[in-house]
Design an enzyme around this catalytic site. Structure first.
Site, short mmCIF file in Angstrom:
data_model
loop_
_atom_site.label_atom_id
_atom_site.label_comp_id
_atom_site.label_asym_id
_atom_site.label_seq_id
_atom_site.Cartn_x
_atom_site.Cartn_y
_atom_site.Cartn_z
CB SER A 119 -0.89 0.00 1.25
OG SER A 119 -1.55 1.24 1.40
CE1 TYR A 143 -3.75 -1.93 5.17
CE2 TYR A 143 -3.39 0.33 4.48
CZ TYR A 143 -3.62 -0.99 4.17
OH TYR A 143 -3.69 -1.38 2.86
CE LYS A 147 -1.58 -4.33 3.35
NZ LYS A 147 -1.85 -5.66 2.77
#
Length: 326
Positions: A119, A143, A147
């Site tokens: 991402s 988050y 990643k």
């Protein structure tokens, strides 16, 4: 020989599954169906499994051996920024442990091709307007951290036992490749606008005083079908014997503002999309646009669809669903 797609019943995963099936690949989907749907995977084998579960590695090994899996496309993960801030430990369990189970199972059975769903969140709030893969990753939420840690794990596995991988850093994904594969979640700008219109409400704009042409944030929007084709291009590149660890932005190199996206939705739908303007949200950079030079050079991939095609396909998919407007 098979390709395993974890999270293949979800929004992006289902597009990759369909493209793989269209070219005759044998596909096995692993999905816990927490956000995905069984009817999105066609005639692919579906194994209902949480890849972060306690016995997931052993079950993955079993499926990989039975189906002679040679490559994995790994989508299965949690991806809500706010939720990750509220539940950081759970996000690391889901996203990092899930990936670790997949990689360990691949090592055990000798499957050595991996496409990882990363991402642009790994970049955080970069101080550049065009983001290249060399831009220093500084995620600002759990988050994005999960990643980036996933990318580190993949690089380590490559050094340890020869895993060949491509980590694809997505920018803003929207649209639909087919009307039955629209984005089912109301988490991104386009479905959020359509959701409010379906409720008879105005779209929302968070801040119109940014240093951009119209005062709203600019983002790089990529058609989900173009993104899906990028995964196949990466799989094919690795199948050609190219090793190493690729890290590639998947974007268009072009930006569109929030107001431009909303205006395009109005053009396609014929609806009044006059927005309500609210205060800025914390952590929103004014502009975040990908450099797509490296993926074009390495994979020969480029986008085919612009903002009009993205919005037209998203509208068609929305109107084909249960919440048709008008």
């Amino acid at each position: 020989m098979s390709i395993m797609v974890t999270g293949g019943a979800g929004y992006i995963g289902a597009h990759v599954v369909r493209l793989l099936q269209e070219r005759g690949e044998d596909v096995v989907v692993v999905d816990d169906l927490s956000t995905g749907r069984e009817d999105r995977v066609g005639d692919a084998t579906l194994v209902e499994l949480d890849v972060a579960g306690g016995d997931a590695q052993q079950l993955l090994e079993q499926v990989m051996r039975e189906r002679e899996v040679t490559g994995v496309v790994h989508f299965a993960a949690r991806k809500q920024v706010g939720e990750s801030v509220a539940r950081p430990a759970w996000y690391f369990q889901q996203n990092v442990t899930g990936l670790a189970n997949v990689v360990a199972a691949m090592e055990a059975v000798g499957a050595d091709r991996l496409i990882f769903s990363s991402s642009a969140a790994v970049y955080g709030m970069p101080d550049v307007e065009i983001v290249t893969e060399d831009t220093d990753p500084r995620p600002i939420n759990p988050y994005g951290e999960t990643k980036l840690v996933g990318e580190w794990l993949i690089a380590d596995a490559g050094r340890a036992w020869g895993l060949r991988a491509a980590s694809l850093r997505y920018f803003n994904v929207a649209g639909a490749g087919w009307p039955d594969l629209g984005d089912p979640a109301v988490l991104n700008l386009v479905p959020m606008v359509l959701d409010r219109l379906a409720k008879g409400e105005r779209p929302k704009v968070f801040g119109e005083d940014y240093p951009t042409t119209d005062g709203t944030c600019i983002r790089d929007y990529i058609h989900v079908l173009d993104l899906a084709h990028a995964h196949l291009a990466a799989l094919d590149h690795l199948a050609g014997g190219d090793g190493g660890n690729l890290v590639l932005n998947v974007g268009t190199g072009q930006g569109a503002s929030v107001k431009e996206v909303i205006t395009e939705i109005g053009r396609v739908s014929g609806l009044d999309v006059t927005p309500d303007v609210e205060e800025r949200r914390a952590g929103d950079p004014p502009r975040l646009v990908a450099s797509a030079d490296r993926i074009a050079e390495v994979l020969g991939w480029q986008t085919r669809n612009g903002l009009p095609e993205i919005i037209e396909s998203a509208w068609e998919a929305w109107q084909a669903g249960p919440r048709r407007i008008g």
